[in-house]
Design a protein around this motif. Structure first.
Motif, PDB file in Angstrom:
ATOM      1  N   TYR A  37       0.652  -1.302   0.313  1.00  0.00           N
ATOM      2  CA  TYR A  37       0.212  -0.342  -0.292  1.00  0.00           C
ATOM      3  C   TYR A  37       0.930   0.883  -0.021  1.00  0.00           C
ATOM      4  CZ  TYR A  37      -3.546  -3.193   1.045  1.00  0.00           C
ATOM      5  OH  TYR A  37      -4.755  -4.833   1.267  1.00  0.00           O
ATOM      6  N   LEU A  38       2.262   1.314  -0.198  1.00  0.00           N
ATOM      7  CA  LEU A  38       3.212   2.681  -0.101  1.00  0.00           C
ATOM      8  C   LEU A  38       3.618   1.873  -0.959  1.00  0.00           C
ATOM      9  CD1 LEU A  38       4.655   1.060   3.690  1.00  0.00           C
ATOM     10  CD2 LEU A  38       2.995   3.360   2.964  1.00  0.00           C
ATOM     11  N   SER A  39       3.761   3.785  -1.886  1.00  0.00           N
ATOM     12  CA  SER A  39       5.082   3.807  -3.021  1.00  0.00           C
ATOM     13  C   SER A  39       6.298   3.937  -2.471  1.00  0.00           C
ATOM     14  CB  SER A  39       4.877   5.587  -3.015  1.00  0.00           C
ATOM     15  OG  SER A  39       5.464   6.371  -2.080  1.00  0.00           O
ATOM     16  N   ARG A  40       6.976   3.583  -3.921  1.00  0.00           N
ATOM     17  CA  ARG A  40       8.125   3.567  -3.243  1.00  0.00           C
ATOM     18  C   ARG A  40       8.998   4.989  -2.241  1.00  0.00           C
ATOM     19  NH1 ARG A  40      13.397   4.284  -8.400  1.00  0.00           N
ATOM     20  NH2 ARG A  40      15.082   3.990  -7.286  1.00  0.00           N
ATOM     21  N   MET A  41       8.667   5.316  -2.742  1.00  0.00           N
ATOM     22  CA  MET A  41       9.653   6.656  -1.551  1.00  0.00           C
ATOM     23  C   MET A  41       9.410   6.264  -0.071  1.00  0.00           C
ATOM     24  SD  MET A  41      11.798   8.369  -3.543  1.00  0.00           S
ATOM     25  CE  MET A  41      12.305   9.213  -2.287  1.00  0.00           C
ATOM     26  N   GLU A  42       8.166   6.281   0.168  1.00  0.00           N
ATOM     27  CA  GLU A  42       7.432   5.867   0.522  1.00  0.00           C
ATOM     28  C   GLU A  42       8.007   4.805   1.695  1.00  0.00           C
ATOM     29  OE1 GLU A  42       2.554   6.917   1.532  1.00  0.00           O
ATOM     30  OE2 GLU A  42       2.916   5.704   0.261  1.00  0.00           O
ATOM     31  N   ARG A  43       8.534   3.197   0.874  1.00  0.00           N
ATOM     32  CA  ARG A  43       9.362   2.714   1.327  1.00  0.00           C
ATOM     33  C   ARG A  43      10.277   2.636   1.747  1.00  0.00           C
ATOM     34  NH1 ARG A  43       6.615  -2.569  -3.109  1.00  0.00           N
ATOM     35  NH2 ARG A  43       8.172  -3.887  -1.691  1.00  0.00           N
ATOM     36  N   LEU A  44      11.164   3.629   0.949  1.00  0.00           N
ATOM     37  CA  LEU A  44      12.370   3.433   1.290  1.00  0.00           C
ATOM     38  C   LEU A  44      13.130   4.642   2.708  1.00  0.00           C
ATOM     39  CD1 LEU A  44      15.278   4.166   0.206  1.00  0.00           C
ATOM     40  CD2 LEU A  44      14.595   6.628  -0.698  1.00  0.00           C
ATOM     41  N   ARG A  45      11.792   5.654   2.879  1.00  0.00           N
ATOM     42  CA  ARG A  45      11.781   6.389   4.059  1.00  0.00           C
ATOM     43  C   ARG A  45      11.422   4.662   5.597  1.00  0.00           C
ATOM     44  NH1 ARG A  45      13.459  10.401   7.810  1.00  0.00           N
ATOM     45  NH2 ARG A  45      11.787  10.690   8.965  1.00  0.00           N
ATOM     46  N   VAL A  46      10.109   4.376   5.055  1.00  0.00           N
ATOM     47  CA  VAL A  46       9.580   3.616   6.532  1.00  0.00           C
ATOM     48  C   VAL A  46      11.807   2.684   6.737  1.00  0.00           C
ATOM     49  CG1 VAL A  46       9.036   1.758   7.439  1.00  0.00           C
ATOM     50  CG2 VAL A  46       7.604   3.244   6.213  1.00  0.00           C
ATOM     51  N   LEU A  47      12.163   2.496   5.493  1.00  0.00           N
ATOM     52  CA  LEU A  47      13.529   1.497   5.487  1.00  0.00           C
ATOM     53  C   LEU A  47      14.335   2.084   6.468  1.00  0.00           C
ATOM     54  CD1 LEU A  47      15.092  -0.895   5.418  1.00  0.00           C
ATOM     55  CD2 LEU A  47      14.907  -0.037   2.727  1.00  0.00           C
ATOM     56  N   GLN A  48      14.757   3.181   5.883  1.00  0.00           N
ATOM     57  CA  GLN A  48      15.627   4.286   6.941  1.00  0.00           C
ATOM     58  C   GLN A  48      15.515   4.367   7.977  1.00  0.00           C
ATOM     59  OE1 GLN A  48      15.102   7.862   4.044  1.00  0.00           O
ATOM     60  NE2 GLN A  48      16.648   7.092   3.035  1.00  0.00           N
ATOM     61  N   LEU A  49      14.151   3.969   8.323  1.00  0.00           N
ATOM     62  CA  LEU A  49      13.993   4.746   9.481  1.00  0.00           C
ATOM     63  C   LEU A  49      14.467   3.777  10.496  1.00  0.00           C
ATOM     64  CD1 LEU A  49      10.351   6.766   9.204  1.00  0.00           C
ATOM     65  CD2 LEU A  49      12.215   7.298  10.766  1.00  0.00           C
ATOM     66  N   ALA A  50      13.973   2.966  10.070  1.00  0.00           N
ATOM     67  CA  ALA A  50      14.476   1.146  10.526  1.00  0.00           C
ATOM     68  C   ALA A  50      15.942   0.427  10.684  1.00  0.00           C
ATOM     69  CB  ALA A  50      13.404   0.127  10.339  1.00  0.00           C
ATOM     70  N   VAL A  51      16.431   1.378   9.967  1.00  0.00           N
ATOM     71  CA  VAL A  51      17.994   0.718   9.769  1.00  0.00           C
ATOM     72  C   VAL A  51      18.148   1.767  10.832  1.00  0.00           C
ATOM     73  CG1 VAL A  51      19.912   1.254   8.752  1.00  0.00           C
ATOM     74  CG2 VAL A  51      17.915  -0.236   7.543  1.00  0.00           C
ATOM     75  N   SER A  52      18.168   3.031  10.889  1.00  0.00           N
ATOM     76  CA  SER A  52      18.502   3.816  11.516  1.00  0.00           C
ATOM     77  C   SER A  52      18.472   3.386  13.474  1.00  0.00           C
ATOM     78  CB  SER A  52      17.773   5.179  11.513  1.00  0.00           C
ATOM     79  OG  SER A  52      18.037   6.297  12.513  1.00  0.00           O
ATOM     80  N   ALA A  53      17.212   3.061  13.770  1.00  0.00           N
ATOM     81  CA  ALA A  53      16.202   2.421  15.124  1.00  0.00           C
ATOM     82  C   ALA A  53      17.304   1.092  15.555  1.00  0.00           C
ATOM     83  CB  ALA A  53      14.850   2.515  14.988  1.00  0.00           C
ATOM     84  N   ALA A  54      17.763   0.035  14.417  1.00  0.00           N
ATOM     85  CA  ALA A  54      17.520  -1.214  14.975  1.00  0.00           C
ATOM     86  C   ALA A  54      19.360  -0.762  14.966  1.00  0.00           C
ATOM     87  CB  ALA A  54      17.527  -1.837  13.884  1.00  0.00           C
ATOM     88  N   GLU A  55      19.745  -0.243  15.649  1.00  0.00           N
ATOM     89  CA  GLU A  55      21.389  -0.174  16.044  1.00  0.00           C
ATOM     90  C   GLU A  55      21.953  -1.406  14.981  1.00  0.00           C
ATOM     91  OE1 GLU A  55      20.544  -0.164  20.454  1.00  0.00           O
ATOM     92  OE2 GLU A  55      19.474   1.747  20.100  1.00  0.00           O
ATOM     93  N   ASN A  56      22.003  -2.594  16.186  1.00  0.00           N
ATOM     94  CA  ASN A  56      23.076  -3.406  15.232  1.00  0.00           C
ATOM     95  C   ASN A  56      22.160  -4.700  15.501  1.00  0.00           C
ATOM     96  OD1 ASN A  56      25.893  -2.463  16.052  1.00  0.00           O
ATOM     97  ND2 ASN A  56      25.747  -2.987  18.173  1.00  0.00           N
ATOM     98  N   THR A  57      21.137  -4.298  15.208  1.00  0.00           N
ATOM     99  CA  THR A  57      20.221  -5.996  14.732  1.00  0.00           C
ATOM    100  C   THR A  57      19.909  -5.571  13.019  1.00  0.00           C
ATOM    101  OG1 THR A  57      18.814  -5.377  17.065  1.00  0.00           O
ATOM    102  CG2 THR A  57      17.433  -6.505  15.226  1.00  0.00           C
TER     103      THR A  57
END
Length: 299
Positions: free
Chosen positions: A49-69
């Motif tokens: 249900y998300l656009s390419r740019m929305e998916r990229l934004r969500v992924l960037q947030l996840a990678v930043s918050a995930a620390e070493n996981t």
């Protein structure tokens, strides 16, 4: 990273936007629980249900918050061209792996699916997990096709749907697939109600919807099974049976989003239209059980 518990969190959203703060909070809960990996933008993460740019934004947030996981992200899309663009985005954003299901409007042939994975893996420098999800894609993998795809470069895991409920039959299912899949490619079970049986039958990891909200409980069930305590894993799964019943009746996404709303972790509405939330009677049933499962999470 393809071992243990891979927890798949929601992407809290409404018709206007993704709620970044709520999403980051969900990721941080998984990091604190020390899950083995995080799977963002899967079916539970509303990628379709998300656009390419929305998916990229969500992924960037996840990678930043995930620390070493390690973070795995879906790159599934209708067109191979879009899959390749999403794979490029995933690698640039720092994803540890990608997840790919053969989604399509037209029914795909085995050869078309093989070519999809062949073309995708040629552009990858990070591992890929094959997502076998016939309930959504309407495509049914044969074990032989899994074997062919698993031999491609960068393929490191297969996310299979539910296994037979009988442990002996589940063992046969996993063993038959294992004979055709290279040893470096792990087999992980999804379809949460089947997780304990799948793990007890030899799956190396659990790709979990419930783990995205109750990571400690799901991690405990995963770990006891992988250590050989199959009866204890079955016992935990049986205790969660009311959730599994709701999953079967209403779909895991509706149930898990309602649970997150009730727990105050995300705001309402949290699903993209035309998806509708749980009806009031189902929500009442869920609410009555959340007290117990929350206690299990913290025990």
């Amino acid at each position: 990273m393809f071992h243990g518990l891979s927890a798949f969190p929601l992407t809290p959203m409404n018709e206007q936007h993704v709620n970044d703060r709520e999403f980051v909070n969900l990721i941080q809960r998984l990091v604190s629980a020390r899950v083995d990996s995080i799977g963002v933008l899967g079916s539970t993460g509303n990628y379709a249900y998300l656009s390419r740019m929305e998916r990229l934004r969500v992924l960037q947030l996840a990678v930043s918050a995930a620390e070493n996981t390690p973070v795995m992200t879906s790159i599934s899309a209708l067109r191979t061209l879009d899959v390749l663009h999403l794979a490029e985005d995933a690698q640039k954003a720092g994803a540890s792996a990608v997840l790919l299901a053969p989604v399509s409007y037209q029914t795909l042939t085995d050869e078309e699916v093989y070519l999809l994975y062949e073309q995708c893996t040629k552009s990858l420098s990070i591992p890929l997990c094959v997502y076998d999800n016939p309930g959504t894609t309407k495509f049914h993998f044969t074990d032989e096709l899994h074997g062919r795809i698993a031999s491609l470069p960068h393929v490191r895991s297969i996310k299979i749907p539910g296994v037979p409920s009988n442990l002996e039959a589940a063992n046969v299912r996993i063993n038959n697939l294992r004979e055709l899949v290279p040893s470096h490619v792990t087999i992980g079970v999804s379809g949460d109600p089947f997780a304990a049986t799948g793990l007890n039958a030899g799956c190396e990891l659990w790709y979990s919807v419930l783990g995205g909200l109750f990571p400690k409980l799901c991690l405990r069930m995963t770990q006891v099974s992988l250590k050989g305590y199959s009866a204890e894993a079955d016992q935990i799964s049986t205790q969660i049976e009311p959730i599994w019943l709701l999953f079967r009746q209403y779909g895991s996404l509706r149930v898990i989003s309602a649970a997150a709303e009730i727990m105050g972790l995300i705001s309402s509405p949290s699903l993209p239209l035309p998806l509708q939330p749980l009806n009031s009677s189902a929500r009442d049933l869920l609410n009555s059980f959340l007290i117990e499962i929350s206690s299990m999470e913290e025990s």
